[in-house]
Each structure stands twice: as structure tokens, then as C-alpha cells.
Enzyme design. Structure first.
Site, short mmCIF file in Angstrom:
data_model
loop_
_atom_site.label_atom_id
_atom_site.label_comp_id
_atom_site.label_asym_id
_atom_site.label_seq_id
_atom_site.Cartn_x
_atom_site.Cartn_y
_atom_site.Cartn_z
N LYS A 80 -90.47 25.39 29.21
CA LYS A 80 -91.58 25.61 30.00
C LYS A 80 -91.58 24.41 31.14
CE LYS A 80 -92.73 29.02 27.16
NZ LYS A 80 -93.63 29.90 26.83
C1 PLP Z 1 -94.06 31.03 25.44
C2 PLP Z 1 -95.26 31.55 25.82
C3 PLP Z 1 -96.06 31.80 24.68
C4 PLP Z 1 -95.74 31.17 23.41
O1 PLP Z 1 -95.43 30.03 23.01
P1 PLP Z 1 -94.32 29.49 22.09
O2 PLP Z 1 -94.58 27.89 22.05
O3 PLP Z 1 -93.22 29.86 22.29
O4 PLP Z 1 -95.16 29.77 20.96
C5 PLP Z 1 -97.50 32.48 24.74
N1 PLP Z 1 -97.45 32.99 26.07
C6 PLP Z 1 -96.92 32.93 27.03
C7 PLP Z 1 -97.49 33.49 28.18
C8 PLP Z 1 -95.52 32.42 27.10
O5 PLP Z 1 -94.68 32.29 27.96
#
Ligand code: PLP
Length: 380
Positions: free
Chosen positions: A189
């Protein structure tokens, strides 16, 4: 000739650009003996609240937990419905089910990949308690219009900001506009930890307090449990790493914007592909640079997304498909009664999307290689 592979994301390159600071901060935590909670985590929460522009910020285990905690804090559960997008990572809808409620979907816009807000009002019914919007790939949703709809129908708005840390709508940072913002620190991210992590932001003190209680086993005072909760916390090591990385986030997001801009320049005259654009009023932070590849005939041969993906792979360029199967067509949601044809734009887009390599530190040389490969994929 040995040609280097261009990966979709290069986390080692990012680490190496700040390795001394990261190494030092990890060692400090290890040497301190304080591994859970404490001032490192609290300081990060204060810094993130300030960055996002909210009074409250609570960290947790993951972006998935952030969404779950948000729903629980709003007392959403059995008998309730929550509107969301069928074009996202599964966690967005999954957490609605986990909370005991039912996800209901609306179709998206082809040019932004985000929920088409004009489709929302048609499915609002007395059971609907909230809307979860996703700022997908880093592109902000039109929050002015969304809040107008939500306020009119008295609905909560949860922003899934997992792919959009630092994105803005009308100069306001996402995660500070709806009732609750949910963030993920999954390594790929925009603000990524060296492991899992997540956070919830809000300007509502009471919601913040409720989340704090639920994420700590339903207790405010140790060994006194008032409600059913979970264990969801950010490790001190991750909080320390995130404190360092938060200082670079604006610079990295700017770099992503430059990379997107350069892709646009390199690719704009290539036929058969549609390029992503930033919406007016938005500050896009490009977690992904996702093009649409038309299905067509080129030189009497089928030309499509899967062909281009394979062609790039043969040239050492790894592209990704986010997301090949829309959520309403996943096996887990067969019981909701949606079909192929329920959301034509989402379904069409799932055949056409291709995310090109995109990460801070990507070289213009590498971008040129990607663009040249796409240009030569025709007439093969
Ligand atoms: C990555 C992601 C999540 C979940 O995040 P995690 O930290 O992997 O649990 C939720 N929503 C979206 C749109 C994502 O890209």
C-alpha cells in the site's frame, strides 16, 4: 542478453532508500523491551491523525480488521444491509458479512473504477445502514456527492482508504470526510509496513472510544469486559517503521503522480488501450496504474488483456489483474442472488483491466521499456 525483470512493485528498492533509519528504529524497539502498545504506537496514532486531519486515530491488525471494527462500532449487524462496490478486494464486502450484515452492490463507473454514486439511491431501503466506498487504486470518490446522498438518507459512510493513503478530495484527505476512514499498512500500500497493520480514523470521539474498547477484548479496564471484542493491535515495531515512512509519504505519492503522468505521455497514442485519469477535484495517489485493454482483432488474431499480459511477461514485465472476478460473482456470495449481467460495467472491466508496474523509485528507463513493449504487442 540478460534483461532485468520489471516487477509490479519493488519493496527492496524502497527499503534501500531509507535503510539506515528503518534499521535504527527497529533496533530501538527491540532493545526497549516494549513490543506491544506503548508510546511508539501512541505517537504514530497521533501523527497519522494529524496527517489525515481527524481528531481520533486507532491502529489495529490490518485493513480488514479496520473495516470490521468500523462496522461493529456503528452497531451494524444482523438484519442490516450495507451498500458497497462489487469491484474491490474481497475484504470490503467480507467484513460486512463478518459483522453479521448483508452486502448489497451497485455498478461502478468505467472511467474511475469507483462506485457510480448515481446508482446508489436506487438500492437504498430501510434496512440499509451504511455505505462503504473504496477509493480504488488511489483515485478518490466524489465525497461531496456521496455525503449529500448519505445525509439525505441518514446513512453512515465508511471510507475504505486501503489503497489511497494521502489521496484528497477537494483538498481534504480521504479518511477525514466520511464518518470513519479505514487504512491498511499491507506492504504494497502507499504507506506500507514490514508486515500487517491497519488504522481507523474518525472525528467522532464516541466512535473512537467504542473502537478502542472492541479492539481490546471489549474492555476499557483490564480484566473487566463489557462487550464481546477481539484482539487487534499494531505491533510497536510496525508503528516505529510507519513513523519513519509517514515522513516520506507525500514525496512518494508525488513520485507516483509523476510516474502516472509519464505513462500517460508514453501511452496516449497507442490504440486499443484506455488510460486512467484523475477526476476533477481529486488528488489521485496511484497505488495502481490500471489501463483497460479492449478485446479486438489485430492482424486476424484475437487481441485482449490476457494476450497483452502474457506478451509483457515474455519480455520480463510483470503486470497484474486487479480484479479478475467481481465480488458479486465470487462463489462465497452465490447466495446473494446476483448473476453475470447484474453489473455490466464491473463485469466488462474485470476482463479488460491490467495494472502496470508502479512504485516509487521506478526508473523512466523502465517505464519506456513497458511502453515500448505495449506498442510492439500489436502486429505480433
Ligand atoms: C488491502 C485492502 C484491504 C485489506 O487490507 P489488509 O491490511 O490486507 O487486511 C481492504 N480493502 C482494500 C480496497 C484493499 O486494497
Amino acid at each position: 542478453m540478460q534483461v532485468n525483470t520489471i516487477p509490479p512493485v519493488d519493496l527492496v528498492r524502497q527499503y534501500e532508500s531509507i535503510n539506515k533509519e528503518i534499521d535504527n528504529t527497529i533496533l530501538e524497539v527491540v532493545r526497549s523491551g516494549h513490543y506491544i502498545g506503548g508510546s511508539v504506537v501512541q505517537d504514530f496514532e497521533k501523527q497519522l491523525a494529524q496527517y489525515i486531519g481527524t481528531s481520533e486515530c486507532l491502529t489495529c491488525n490490518s485493513g480488514t480488521d479496520a473495516l470490521y471494527l468500523a462496522l461493529k462500532a456503528l452497531n451494524i449487524g444482523f438484519g442490516d444491509e450495507v451498500i458497497t462496490t462489487p469491484f474491490s478486494f474481497i475484504a470490503t464486502a467480507e467484513t460486512i458479512s463478518l459483522a453479521g450484515a448483508k452486502p448489497i452492490f451497485a455498478d461502478i463507473e468505467r472511467n474511475t473504477f469507483n462506485l457510480d454514486l448515481e446508482n446508489i439511491e436506487k438500492i437504498i431501503n430501510p434496512k440499509v445502514k451504511a455505505i462503504i466506498v473504496v477509493h480504488l487504486f488511489g483515485q478518490p470518490v466524489n465525497m461531496t456527492r456521496l455525503m449529500e446522498i448519505a445525509n439525505k438518507h441518514n446513512l453512515y459512510v465508511i471510507e475504505d482508504c486501503a489503497q489511497a493513503t494521502g489521496a484528497k478530495w477537494n483538498n481534504k484527505t480521504v479518511g477525514s470526510i466520511g464518518h470513519i476512514g479505514c487504512f491498511s499498512f499491507f506492504p504494497t500500500k502507499n504507506l506500507g509496513a514490514c508486515g500487517d497493520g491497519g488504522a481507523i480514523t474518525t472525528n467522532d470521539y464516541a466512535i473512537g472510544q467504542t473502537i478502542k474498547i472492541i479492539k481490546e477484548h471489549g474492555s476499557m479496564k483490564r480484566y473487566h469486559h463489557d462487550v464481546v471484542g477481539i484482539n487487534s493491535r499494531l505491533d510497536a515495531i510496525q508503528a516505529a517503521i510507519l513513523q519513519v515512512k509517514l515522513r516520506y509519504l507525500d514525496k512518494w505519492n508525488e513520485e507516483r503522480r509523476e510516474i502516472a503522468h509519464y505513462y500517460h505521455k508514453l501511452l496516449s497514442s497507442i490504440p486499443m488501450i484506455q488510460l486512467p485519469e484523475e477526476i476533477i477535484g481529486g488528488y489521485h495517489v496511484w497505488n495502481q496504474y490500471t489501463i483497460l485493454v479492449a478485446n479486438g482483432i489485430d492482424n486476424n488474431k484475437d487481441y485482449n488483456r490476457d494476450f497483452l499480459k502474457k506478451y509483457l511477461q515474455d519480455k520480463g514485465i510483470i503486470s497484474m489483474v486487479y480484479y479478475p472476478i467481481p465480488i458479486h460473482l465470487q462463489k462465497v456470495y452465490a447466495n446473494l442472488g446476483y448473476q453475470k449481467t447484474s453489473f455490466p460495467i464491473t463485469e466488462q472491466v474485470s476482463y479488460e483491466v491490467l495494472s502496470l508496474p508502479m512504485f516509487p523509485g521506478m526508473l523512466t528507463q523502465e517505464q519506456k521499456r513497458v511502453a515500448n513493449a505495449i506498442a510492439t504487442s500489436f502486429n505480433q
